[in-house]
Design a protein around this motif. Structure first.
Motif, mmCIF file in Angstrom:
data_model
loop_
_atom_site.group_PDB
_atom_site.id
_atom_site.type_symbol
_atom_site.label_atom_id
_atom_site.label_comp_id
_atom_site.label_asym_id
_atom_site.label_seq_id
_atom_site.Cartn_x
_atom_site.Cartn_y
_atom_site.Cartn_z
ATOM 1 N N ARG A 86 53.848 61.676 71.382
ATOM 2 C CA ARG A 86 52.447 61.908 71.735
ATOM 3 C C ARG A 86 52.190 63.394 71.853
ATOM 4 O O ARG A 86 53.089 64.190 72.056
ATOM 5 C CB ARG A 86 52.119 61.188 73.048
ATOM 6 C CG ARG A 86 52.333 59.685 72.919
ATOM 7 C CD ARG A 86 52.054 58.960 74.229
ATOM 8 N NE ARG A 86 52.371 57.542 74.088
ATOM 9 C CZ ARG A 86 51.528 56.626 73.618
ATOM 10 N NH1 ARG A 86 50.326 56.982 73.238
ATOM 11 N NH2 ARG A 86 51.892 55.369 73.514
ATOM 12 N N ILE A 87 50.938 63.745 71.738
ATOM 13 C CA ILE A 87 50.566 65.149 71.757
ATOM 14 C C ILE A 87 50.724 65.718 73.164
ATOM 15 O O ILE A 87 50.654 64.997 74.156
ATOM 16 C CB ILE A 87 49.105 65.298 71.270
ATOM 17 C CG1 ILE A 87 48.851 66.697 70.741
ATOM 18 C CG2 ILE A 87 48.127 64.920 72.357
ATOM 19 C CD1 ILE A 87 47.611 66.780 69.887
ATOM 20 N N GLY A 88 51.040 67.020 73.249
ATOM 21 C CA GLY A 88 51.260 67.657 74.542
ATOM 22 C C GLY A 88 50.040 67.584 75.446
ATOM 23 O O GLY A 88 48.890 67.611 74.997
ATOM 24 N N GLY A 89 50.285 67.504 76.751
ATOM 25 C CA GLY A 89 49.188 67.361 77.713
ATOM 26 C C GLY A 89 48.207 68.507 77.695
ATOM 27 O O GLY A 89 47.024 68.335 78.008
ATOM 28 N N ALA A 90 48.645 69.708 77.304
ATOM 29 C CA ALA A 90 47.735 70.851 77.279
ATOM 30 C C ALA A 90 46.647 70.690 76.235
ATOM 31 O O ALA A 90 45.578 71.294 76.341
ATOM 32 C CB ALA A 90 48.520 72.136 77.006
ATOM 33 N N LEU A 91 46.899 69.875 75.201
ATOM 34 C CA LEU A 91 45.898 69.630 74.170
ATOM 35 C C LEU A 91 45.119 68.352 74.423
ATOM 36 O O LEU A 91 44.321 67.937 73.593
ATOM 37 C CB LEU A 91 46.577 69.559 72.798
ATOM 38 C CG LEU A 91 47.383 70.791 72.366
ATOM 39 C CD1 LEU A 91 47.915 70.597 70.957
ATOM 40 C CD2 LEU A 91 46.542 72.049 72.455
ATOM 41 N N ALA A 140 50.417 57.155 57.313
ATOM 42 C CA ALA A 140 50.226 58.082 56.205
ATOM 43 C C ALA A 140 48.753 58.185 55.830
ATOM 44 O O ALA A 140 48.242 59.280 55.544
ATOM 45 C CB ALA A 140 51.061 57.638 55.001
ATOM 46 N N LEU A 141 48.046 57.053 55.828
ATOM 47 C CA LEU A 141 46.608 57.075 55.539
ATOM 48 C C LEU A 141 45.851 57.845 56.614
ATOM 49 O O LEU A 141 44.950 58.644 56.312
ATOM 50 C CB LEU A 141 46.080 55.646 55.447
ATOM 51 C CG LEU A 141 46.546 54.804 54.246
ATOM 52 C CD1 LEU A 141 46.148 53.354 54.437
ATOM 53 C CD2 LEU A 141 45.964 55.352 52.948
ATOM 54 N N LEU A 142 46.203 57.613 57.872
ATOM 55 C CA LEU A 142 45.502 58.286 58.969
ATOM 56 C C LEU A 142 45.796 59.784 58.981
ATOM 57 O O LEU A 142 44.883 60.593 59.224
ATOM 58 C CB LEU A 142 45.919 57.661 60.304
ATOM 59 C CG LEU A 142 45.469 56.213 60.540
ATOM 60 C CD1 LEU A 142 46.119 55.644 61.790
ATOM 61 C CD2 LEU A 142 43.949 56.143 60.655
ATOM 62 N N ILE A 143 47.041 60.155 58.746
ATOM 63 C CA ILE A 143 47.396 61.581 58.756
ATOM 64 C C ILE A 143 46.634 62.323 57.665
ATOM 65 O O ILE A 143 46.143 63.437 57.880
ATOM 66 C CB ILE A 143 48.919 61.739 58.572
ATOM 67 C CG1 ILE A 143 49.652 61.264 59.826
ATOM 68 C CG2 ILE A 143 49.293 63.181 58.271
ATOM 69 C CD1 ILE A 143 51.145 61.148 59.654
ATOM 70 N N GLU A 144 46.528 61.686 56.499
ATOM 71 C CA GLU A 144 45.784 62.316 55.402
ATOM 72 C C GLU A 144 44.284 62.067 55.503
ATOM 73 O O GLU A 144 43.529 62.513 54.631
ATOM 74 C CB GLU A 144 46.309 61.791 54.069
ATOM 75 C CG GLU A 144 47.738 62.187 53.769
ATOM 76 C CD GLU A 144 47.899 63.695 53.634
ATOM 77 O OE1 GLU A 144 47.016 64.320 53.012
ATOM 78 O OE2 GLU A 144 48.892 64.228 54.144
ATOM 79 N N GLU A 145 43.856 61.351 56.552
ATOM 80 C CA GLU A 145 42.436 61.074 56.807
ATOM 81 C C GLU A 145 41.790 60.377 55.611
ATOM 82 O O GLU A 145 40.694 60.711 55.170
ATOM 83 C CB GLU A 145 41.695 62.356 57.182
ATOM 84 C CG GLU A 145 42.246 62.993 58.455
ATOM 85 C CD GLU A 145 41.490 64.253 58.868
ATOM 86 O OE1 GLU A 145 40.637 64.726 58.083
ATOM 87 O OE2 GLU A 145 41.747 64.763 59.975
ATOM 88 N N ALA A 192 48.368 58.231 65.431
ATOM 89 C CA ALA A 192 48.062 59.270 64.448
ATOM 90 C C ALA A 192 46.581 59.635 64.477
ATOM 91 O O ALA A 192 46.216 60.817 64.358
ATOM 92 C CB ALA A 192 48.462 58.808 63.056
ATOM 93 N N GLU A 193 45.722 58.639 64.659
ATOM 94 C CA GLU A 193 44.292 58.936 64.722
ATOM 95 C C GLU A 193 43.965 59.721 65.995
ATOM 96 O O GLU A 193 43.162 60.659 65.977
ATOM 97 C CB GLU A 193 43.484 57.644 64.677
ATOM 98 C CG GLU A 193 41.978 57.884 64.689
ATOM 99 C CD GLU A 193 41.166 56.606 64.644
ATOM 100 O OE1 GLU A 193 39.932 56.693 64.772
ATOM 101 O OE2 GLU A 193 41.772 55.528 64.503
ATOM 102 N N ARG A 194 44.575 59.342 67.098
ATOM 103 C CA ARG A 194 44.342 60.073 68.351
ATOM 104 C C ARG A 194 44.798 61.526 68.212
ATOM 105 O O ARG A 194 44.136 62.455 68.704
ATOM 106 C CB ARG A 194 45.069 59.392 69.505
ATOM 107 C CG ARG A 194 44.733 59.954 70.868
ATOM 108 C CD ARG A 194 45.351 59.132 71.990
ATOM 109 N NE ARG A 194 44.725 59.466 73.260
ATOM 110 C CZ ARG A 194 45.089 60.492 74.027
ATOM 111 N NH1 ARG A 194 46.098 61.269 73.638
ATOM 112 N NH2 ARG A 194 44.457 60.745 75.145
ATOM 113 N N ARG A 195 45.917 61.704 67.553
ATOM 114 C CA ARG A 195 46.411 63.058 67.319
ATOM 115 C C ARG A 195 45.410 63.853 66.504
ATOM 116 O O ARG A 195 45.102 65.020 66.813
ATOM 117 C CB ARG A 195 47.755 62.951 66.593
ATOM 118 C CG ARG A 195 48.427 64.252 66.228
ATOM 119 C CD ARG A 195 49.823 63.906 65.697
ATOM 120 N NE ARG A 195 50.531 65.039 65.184
ATOM 121 C CZ ARG A 195 50.642 65.348 63.897
ATOM 122 N NH1 ARG A 195 50.052 64.572 63.003
ATOM 123 N NH2 ARG A 195 51.330 66.397 63.499
#
Length: 975
Positions: A86-91, A140-145, A192-195
């Motif tokens: 998961r993404i860091g709490g600061a972000l 992969a679909l989400l990362i590439e939007e 991935a979408e949340r990121r």
């Protein structure tokens, strides 16, 4: 003019650290030089890093560089969906007006996708495997939007797709239509979408309100659009810097080669090139390569810059490899890089362990093995233990390979196979089962007793089959006590009976599994990091609504559990050797050691074969603008090129694996082709070959043990006399050393087992039916219908056995008509001959109405040849006759008048034959013949002093139970 200069926009601050420098150490050195090296100077900033492993690497670099107290900047991972980070709490600020929904838990997501995949009747385990691939495709679909709606148009210009790809694409579209609705019902989104949302929100927030202090994005190479947007925003911040690892600038990689990486109408570009993903990232950031500047600071581990140029030349695209012919020697020389080719993986691991061991002899020198081959890493780690070196293997192990995971797999395997002997014994011998200390020792005593009793064919399934089996085995002298041991073990095994017999919900399965593990291992099952991880997994499954909707069959239980355990890795705690490391490719991306060993450089290993995507055809991925399957080869090439930048490098490969010769990695071949041959570390290869070399082989001589007279037996079985004469050493091993060969656990029904089973039927026929010819066939059919007989054996054996049984019935009718009646069956007797007691069991004794006895021996195979009898072998029947003549069998008095083998095998067109070895010489001479040969053997080996020579008469010694003990292959044919 000053005012105009102030209004001029700041150029994007993008730097690169060359591959010949240690990224983390160079980064830290440059930051301290730029922002100050005081204890608090760096505390006002933040560093964005690719993942949690990179955070650990940069933290260690700060510790090495500080030498004293230092307040670190905030180190924030942007998250790696492939690692499910998961993404860091600061972000992820909590005070935003538009909070981003939480991410769905990875396990819940897998189970939910499994239910969607399984709607067409696919088994749960197979559905879970497809769901895991589906999750990667969805990421992969989400990362590439890429919007799911584009799938239809992507397939519009691909009518040539095979039918299975069309079906896969239709299935994917159906799932992607339902999946967002299912997520929306829970109020969650994909990780991935949340990121993506968080990264874009952060980029927008920093555009409107730049943060205080410096902001560095370091070591990030992911070319995802959301990542590229954030990196561009960081590069434009007043105190923002983007630092890329190992980007080849124009001085290293000419513009012509750089531009050739792009795709065109005919090709997708050089995806397998180590610079492709960095070029894609710069394009999405909107930054040209000539805007990227060189990071001037250098860390502790650095090679000369010419090394980096030579490596870049070696890794050039195939279309430009002709430039190797014009390179100057200095531009193609790879000084400091050695190679070692070993014969097999074991030798390769030995060589690597020696290289790492030698490196730490130098004070302060660090060494690391970098390899994607986890088997090679495990071997090297084990070999280092011989010198007390506990390497820090940061990649860890899957939960399925540590004690807590193997316990769970052992329980499920035993339950799924209805408590079959092999998985049952494997579970009972597990190191976590049976308690600790004296309780564990007592437990193992019981398990050994069960192990011996389970040798041979598999008993009937489940608890009732084991109950019957141990009760029957306990009646035999060699297995006595196994029933008591089974009763002590049974209560702990009982919950496994039927645990996965009928389909059961995955949540209920997890609860049963936890109870069984707790009963077998108590607290030991949940102890330590791995135990807590196993407990958490089962607790999550037990409380999952998605798991409650998945039915698990016995066939699915083991592969399903293994997949769930494989996806969780147990990483070792700190505390390994401070200067020896084992890194995977992820761990090695941002750090270097003084010696880097790059192991397992074979094609298919490094780089790995592209993992196929069962959901999206390559054509569809290209139409959607997604990375192709060769994209990961480019990442592996970049990792390889970066690792070659260490001061000292050793590259290794094995010429063959466990199955066949190997093909050297394309990276290895490139280095050799450009340089004309890498420097060979022949010294290391010789050391690896000689470290465990036992020296000149001295074959053993033919064994001839000669124990003292008082150590030689004065009793012998009638079945052992042939062994004594043909292979005295085998008799010595059995009768004096007390060694016996054991059947395998869960062995096939052997000829010996078939013979014993038939003997038992014939014994009961006499004892209970007085050999009534009409009652033998039903007994044979009952034997064949036993649950312990495999259906395949029954189908093959039944017609042969029934024909042989009919022949026995006819023999009995003929005997009765001739005035011959059965007297005894399967009784023991003994007599003394020349000072030695001879004992044995006779299969059957018949009595003639005119007086006298017939000695009968049943054979399910061929009867001994008359040639063997004449040569003084096959003495069993004659010795039984001598015991009978001496009155050694209770209730069977009289002189033997006939000696017969009843062979039940095939002769000509039928089954069964009566063989009489005394037909030429008569009964009296036959007994004298047997007695004379026995006395001769007894005086040589039992009451005499002749050595027990191995394989004295190999033609009459067909059994090889003791061949390994006598080291037959070393001397046979030489002596």
């Amino acid at each position: 003019m000053p005012e105009l200069a102030a209004e001029r926009p700041r150029a994007p601050a993008v730097f690169t650290i060359p591959a010949h420098r240690s990224f983390a150490d160079s980064l830290v050195a440059g930051l301290r030089a730029r922002f100050g090296d005081g204890p608090l100077d760096l505390a006002r900033g933040r560093i964005l890093l690719p993942n949690n492993r990179a955070v650990r690497t940069v933290t260690e670099a700060f510790v090495r560089a500080s030498g004293s107290g230092l307040v670190l900047p905030r180190l924030v991972p942007i998250g790696d969906p492939e690692l499910e980070e998961r993404i860091g709490g600061a972000l992820d600020p909590a005070d935003t007006s538009d909070p981003v929904p939480p991410a769905v838990d990875p396990l819940e997501r897998l189970l939910a996708l499994t239910r969607l995949v399984a709607v067409d009747g696919t088994g749960t385990a197979e559905a879970a495997r497809l769901a895991a691939d589906l999750a990667r495709t969805l990421d992969a679909l989400l990362i590439e939007e890429v919007l799911p709606a584009r799938l239809a148009e992507a397939a519009a210009d691909a009518p040539e797709l095979a039918r299975h790809w069309q079906l896969s694409l239709d299935r994917l579209r159906a799932i992607l239509d339902r999946w967002p609705e299912q997520l929306a019902a829970t109020g969650k989104i994909d990780l991935a979408e949340r990121r993506n949302r968080l990264l874009r929100a952060m980029a927008d927030r920093w555009r409107r309100n730049p943060p205080d202090g410096f902001t560095i994005a370091a070591g990030i190479t992911t070319a995802a659009p959301a990542v590229a947007a954030l990196l561009r925003r960081v590069a434009d911040l007043p105190e923002g810097l983007v630092v890329l690892p190992g980007l080849s600038l124009a001085s290293v990689m000419p513009d012509e080669e750089w531009e050739a990486l792009d795709s065109d109408e005919e090709t997708r570009g050089e995806e397998s090139h180590p610079q492709f993903h960095l070029k894609l990232l710069l394009q999405r950031m909107g930054i040209a390569r000539d805007e990227v500047r060189l990071w001037r600071s250098s860390g502790r581990s650095a090679a000369r810059a010419i090394r980096g140029r030579a490596v870049a030349n070696a890794m050039t695209a195939a279309d430009f490899s002709d430039k190797w012919n014009g390179l100057k020697p200095a531009e193609r020389r790879l000084t400091g890089i050695r190679s070692a080719e070993l014969p097999d993986p074991a030798a390769e691991a030995q060589a690597i362990a020696l290289a790492l061991r030698e490196a730490v002899e130098t004070l302060g020198r660090t060494a690391a093995l970098v390899t994607p081959d986890r088997t090679l890493a495990a071997r090297v780690s084990a070999l280092l233990e011989r010198w007390g070196i506990h390497a820090d293997d940061s990649a860890g192990k899957p939960l399925s390979q540590v004690a807590a995971g193997t316990l769970l797999l052992g329980i499920v395997t035993a339950a799924a196979e209805d408590l079959a002997p092999v998985p049952l014994l494997s579970l009972l011998k597990h190191p976590l089962v049976g308690g600790e200390g004296n309780a564990r020792l007592e437990w193992l005593d019981d398990v050994r007793s069960l192990d011996l009793a389970l040798r041979g064919p598999r008993p009937a399934a489940a608890l009732h089959g084991l109950d019957e089996h141990f009760a029957a085995q306990d009646e035999q002298r060699q297995f006595r006590g196994c029933l008591r041991a089974w009763r002590r073990v049974r209560s702990l095994v009982a919950p496994l009976d039927g645990m996965v017999g009928a389909p059961v919900a995955l949540s209920a399965f997890a609860e049963r599994l936890a109870r069984s593990a707790n009963a077998l291992a108590a607290d030991a099952a949940w102890r330590g990091q791995e135990g807590r991880m196993a407990a958490e997994l089962l607790a999550e499954l037990a409380g999952s609504a998605e798991a409650a909707g998945l039915a698990l069959s016995a066939e699915d239980s083991v592969p399903m559990l293994r997949q769930l355990l494989d996806e969780r890795r147990v990483r070792p705690p700190f505390g390994g050797h401070p200067r020896v490391f084992i890194w995977g490719l992820l761990e090695a991306r941002l750090q270097q050691a003084d010696l880097m060993v790059l192991g397992g450089l074979n094609e298919g290993g490094w780089p790995a074969l592209p993992a196929p995507d069962p959901w999206l055809a390559p054509k569809i991925r290209a139409n959607l603008g997604m990375p192709g399957l060769d994209f990961r080869t480019g990442l592996a090439a970049h990792d390889f090129a970066s690792a070659l930048g260490a001061p000292s490098v050793l590259v290794t490969r094995a010429r063959r694996d466990s199955r066949s010769p190997t093909v050297a990695s394309r990276f290895w071949l490139r280095l050799r082709a450009m340089t004309g041959g890498l420097a060979r570390d022949t010294r290391l290869e010789r050391l690896a070959a000689t470290l465990d070399d036992p020296g000149v082989l001295e074959p053993a001589s033919r064994p001839r043990p000669s124990p003292a007279k008082n150590k030689r037996p004065d009793r012998i079985s009638v079945t052992a006399v042939d062994r004594l004469k043909a292979d005295p050493f085998a008799f010595y091993a059995q009768a004096i050393l007390g060694l016996r060969s054991l059947d395998s656990v869960d062995a096939d029904h052997s000829a010996a087992w078939k013979g014993s089973a038939v003997h038992e039927v014939l014994e009961q026929w006499l004892a209970e039916d007085e050999c009534d010819p009409g009652k033998l066939l039903p007994r044979a059919r009952a034997l064949l219908e036993s649950e312990s007989i495999h259906p395949m054996l029954r189908a093959l054996w039944q017609p042969r056995l029934i024909e042989a049984i009919r022949w026995v019935e006819q023999q009995e009718r003929d005997n009765r008509a001739a005035g011959r009646r059965p007297l005894k069956a399967e009784i023991w007797g003994e007599t003394a001959i020349d000072g030695v007691t001879v004992y044995g069991k006779v299969d059957r004794i018949d009595h003639f109405d005119s007086g006298g006895l017939a000695i009968v021996d049943y054979k399910t195979g061929k009867a001994p040849a008359q040639k063997a009898v004449d040569a003084g072998f096959a003495l069993q029947l004659g010795l039984l006759g001598l015991i009978a003549r001496a009155g050694g069998f209770d209730g069977a008095d009289g002189a033997p008048l006939a000696h017969e083998y009843w062979s039940l095998t095939k002769y000509g067109d039928g089954f069964g034959k009566r063989v009489c070895p005394d037909r030429k010489m008569g009964a009296a001479d036959f007994l004298a013949h047997a007695e004379g040969h026995f006395i001769g053997a007894a005086r040589r080996w039992l009451t005499g002093e002749e050595p027990f020579t191995a394989k004295l008469n190999p033609a009459y010694a067909p059994y090889g139970d003791y061949d390994q003990l006598m080291r037959l292959e070393e001397w046979y044919g030489r002596e």
